[in-house]
Write an enzyme that holds these catalytic residues in place. Structure first.
Site, PDB file in Angstrom:
ATOM      1  N   GLU A 196      60.989  48.031  38.577  1.00  0.00           N
ATOM      2  CA  GLU A 196      60.318  46.889  37.963  1.00  0.00           C
ATOM      3  C   GLU A 196      60.782  45.724  39.031  1.00  0.00           C
ATOM      4  OE1 GLU A 196      58.563  43.850  36.759  1.00  0.00           O
ATOM      5  OE2 GLU A 196      57.906  45.577  35.900  1.00  0.00           O
ATOM      6  N   ASP A 387      49.958  43.671  43.155  1.00  0.00           N
ATOM      7  CA  ASP A 387      50.543  44.563  44.035  1.00  0.00           C
ATOM      8  C   ASP A 387      50.216  46.025  44.015  1.00  0.00           C
ATOM      9  OD1 ASP A 387      51.935  42.155  44.269  1.00  0.00           O
ATOM     10  OD2 ASP A 387      53.697  43.072  43.780  1.00  0.00           O
ATOM     11  N   ARG A 446      34.851  36.412  24.507  1.00  0.00           N
ATOM     12  CA  ARG A 446      35.592  35.502  24.782  1.00  0.00           C
ATOM     13  C   ARG A 446      35.030  34.860  26.186  1.00  0.00           C
ATOM     14  NH1 ARG A 446      41.639  38.517  24.969  1.00  0.00           N
ATOM     15  NH2 ARG A 446      42.127  38.240  22.912  1.00  0.00           N
ATOM     16  N   ALA A 600      43.705  45.073  24.773  1.00  0.00           N
ATOM     17  CA  ALA A 600      44.497  45.093  26.023  1.00  0.00           C
ATOM     18  C   ALA A 600      45.800  46.022  25.826  1.00  0.00           C
ATOM     19  CB  ALA A 600      44.990  43.727  26.578  1.00  0.00           C
TER      20      ALA A 600
END
Length: 619
Positions: A196, A387, A446, A600
């Site tokens: 991480e 990334d 949304r 999500a």
């Protein structure tokens, strides 16, 4: 990779000084480390969000500051002469895994460098600054000059040492998808390394509203809600403008509830009530019992701590390259303060590095739908920079749906974050513009709501709720903020009449009264809602009434790496790249042109679990 970040689970509840090494949740500004459990008097005594305040140690000076939650952070600072020897956390209420981790990092750095001029943790600036202010106040109360504690610590040079590692599975990213994948891979017999780049775990998931959509016969039946897998599939597929890959949507809806049961088998708790989160289109949203996204990470970290010999987690460790040899992915290259790392993966690499909502250049590059996104805030944590997509594309992975960037109408007007949002459920609130008029179906998708908001003056609206949402002043929103706290901070407004509320927020009282009356008639079904709204529960007719300001914010990037239903990454020719898997917001093709609210988090769990299993078993 020497020093152990053992204290991660304990330190976020911590009251003692920790002696580990990654700034991620605690400690010094050095780097990576393995996350395991550690003994801590703090965790035993229960320092944390709702725990009673601890007594300071004899001779300690209590410094206080307002934390992210608006509640006091209290630190007991011990001195020997002019030297700070220990900092005890007496009371804190900031979010576990984010604010609490930042506070501990500041504590460790202050003691190490004997300076309050230390770095703040990215993504937890307010919590970090609160810790610095509390220590500074203790220094003043001690009668010492704070100027003597302002020396800027010298940056430690990164090591040039090269380090080689090997594991069955390597995971890029310790957000929701990454840790789900790590746990799943280990359950299927693999040893796992997780890298991480940020100084904390959690990604966007830990700071999310945490809603989890799934067809749940038991909870929905109790609420009188009829649902089905096919209904969920239709709403998700059509709600994404039929742009998603149907097989991925089917995998999602069929596995959402089994994945929730998997979490429960690991010890996670969900509330019994079902609700409709903003943009979910149907009441199938589950709320974890723990605030925001912390429940997922409490669950994952409990497992990882129990299996620390087989699952190693390194923070402040940035993956810079996915290694591909002879057509197969065999590992990654990474870096941290301990040196340059080459980590080989015998069975596979799982890319779970997240989306690119915090990368302004990247979102403007792909944006074809919205106005310029340069000055728009984001709900994302600062590490969401795309990334994983960039590295995957460099070795031939196919990227799809990159232009599909989701904005929410619910951002904080200053920060863009979701904190401070006073809505509790879609059914029981309305939106009004600066004139006090409604302008959109508040139960719509949304993108529909956000496009409607962009057409209003300054792209600005007020959310209006009443006592049905907040029966008492201590009721909290999804971000563990009470309505009384938000009102006291000027982030929400409270009144006993609609007319008084209108005056407080500067809108036309007649317009606001008309907006509320019209909504109430639609709830009664005495009229058809003028905006076509169909999701209702209670009228807005019971004081006190509340209002909170909101603006558009970048929320989710639906595009990314193309995958199969087994989470295998595909190349530009539609062929599987052996040894490479992906899960979470780094992927594309699951949500199409619009992600339903509440989808999500299950995305991270469903495909994280699948990716871990696929990598471990060589699927």
């Amino acid at each position: 990779m020497k020093r152990f970040l053992g204290v991660f689970l304990a330190l976020i509840m911590v009251a003692a000084t920790v002696v580990s090494c990654a700034p991620a949740a605690s400690i010094t500004a050095t780097t990576a480390s393995t996350v395991t459990d550690a003994d801590s008097s703090a965790s035993k005594e229960g320092v944390g969000t709702d725990a009673p305040e601890l007594a300071p140690k004899p001779g300690a000076i209590v410094g206080e500051a307002k934390a992210y939650t608006g509640l006091p952070l209290k630190l007991g600072v011990s001195f020997e002469g002019n030297k700070i020897t220990e900092i005890q956390i007496l009371k804190m209420s900031d979010t576990k895994w984010v604010g609490q981790a930042a506070i501990q990092q500041v504590i460790d750095d202050v003691i190490k460098y004997q300076s309050v001029n230390v770095d703040v943790m990215a993504g937890a600036t307010i919590s970090s600054k609160a810790a610095i202010e509390a220590v500074t106040n203790a220094i003043k109360l001690k009668g010492l000059d704070p100027a003597n504690y302002q020396k800027k610590p010298a940056k430690e040079a990164a090591s040039t040492k090269t380090i080689e590692m090997k594991s069955d599975v390597v995971v890029i990213g310790a957000g929701g998808a990454g840790l789900a994948a790590a746990v799943s891979a280990n359950q299927n017999g693999a040893k796992v390394i997780v890298f991480e780049k940020m100084p904390r775990i959690g990604g966007n998931t830990v700071i999310s509203g945490a809603a989890y959509n799934a067809v749940d016969p038991k909870r929905q039946k109790a609420a009188g809600v009829e649902d089905s897998i096919d209904k969920f599939y239709t709403q998700m597929y059509e709600g994404g403008d039929k742009k998603a890959k149907p097989e991925l949507v089917r995998t999602f809806v069929e596995n959402a509830y089994p994945a929730l049961e998997w979490l429960e088998s690991l010890g996670m708790k969900f509330n019994d009530t079902i609700f409709t989160v903003l943009g979910a289109l149907w009441p199938r949203s589950h709320q974890p019992s723990d605030p925001v996204g912390t429940g997922y990470f409490n669950t994952y970290m409990n497992y990882i701590n129990e299996h620390s010999e087989d699952v190693k987690l390194y923070l402040n460790t940035e993956v810079t390259e996915i290694i591909k040899e002879n057509g197969r992915v065999v590992g990654v290259k990474a870096k941290n303060a301990d040196g340059m790392i080459t980590a080989y993966a015998v069975k596979g690499v799982i890319d779970a590095a997240g989306g690119f909502g915090a990368n302004v250049e990247m979102r403007n590059k792909y944006n074809k739908i919205w106005p310029d996104l340069t000055s728009i805030g984001t709900t994302n944590q600062p590490g969401a920079t795309g990334d994983g997509m960039i590295m995957a594309e460099e070795i031939g992975a196919n990227l799809i749906d990159m232009q599909e960037i989701q904005l929410l109408p619910m951002g904080d007007p200053i920060t863009g974050s979701l904190s401070g949002n006073i809505e509790q459920s879609v059914e029981n609130r309305i939106f009004v513009n600066k004139s006090g008029n409604r302008f959109v179906d508040e139960g719509a998708r949304r993108d529909v709501m956000t496009k409607g908001l962009f057409q209003q003056e300054d792209g600005f609206m007020w959310v209006i709720v009443d006592k049905h949402s907040y029966p008492t002043g201590d009721v909290k929103n999804n971000f563990s903020e009470s309505i009384d706290q938000l009102v006291a901070e000027g982030r929400a407004y409270k009144a006993d009449t609609i007319e008084d509320l209108a005056k407080q927020i500067g809108v036309d009282p007649k317009n606001l009264k008309n907006a509320v009356d019209t909504f109430n008639k639609a709830v009664d079904k005495s009229i058809v809602d003028p905006f076509g709204r169909t999701l209702f529960k209670h009228k807005l007719d019971t004081p006190p009434y509340y209002a909170g300001a909101r603006k558009p914010t970048v929320h989710h990037t639906m595009g990314g790496v193309e995958i199969t239903t087994s989470a295998q990454v595909l190349d530009k020719n539609g062929k599987v790249i052996p040894g490479l898997y992906a899960a979470g917001e780094v992927t594309g093709g699951i949500h199409g042109g619009n992600r339903l609210g509440g989808n999500a988090v299950p995305d991270t769990v469903i495909f994280g679990k699948i990716a871990g299993e696929s990598a471990a078993l060589g699927k």
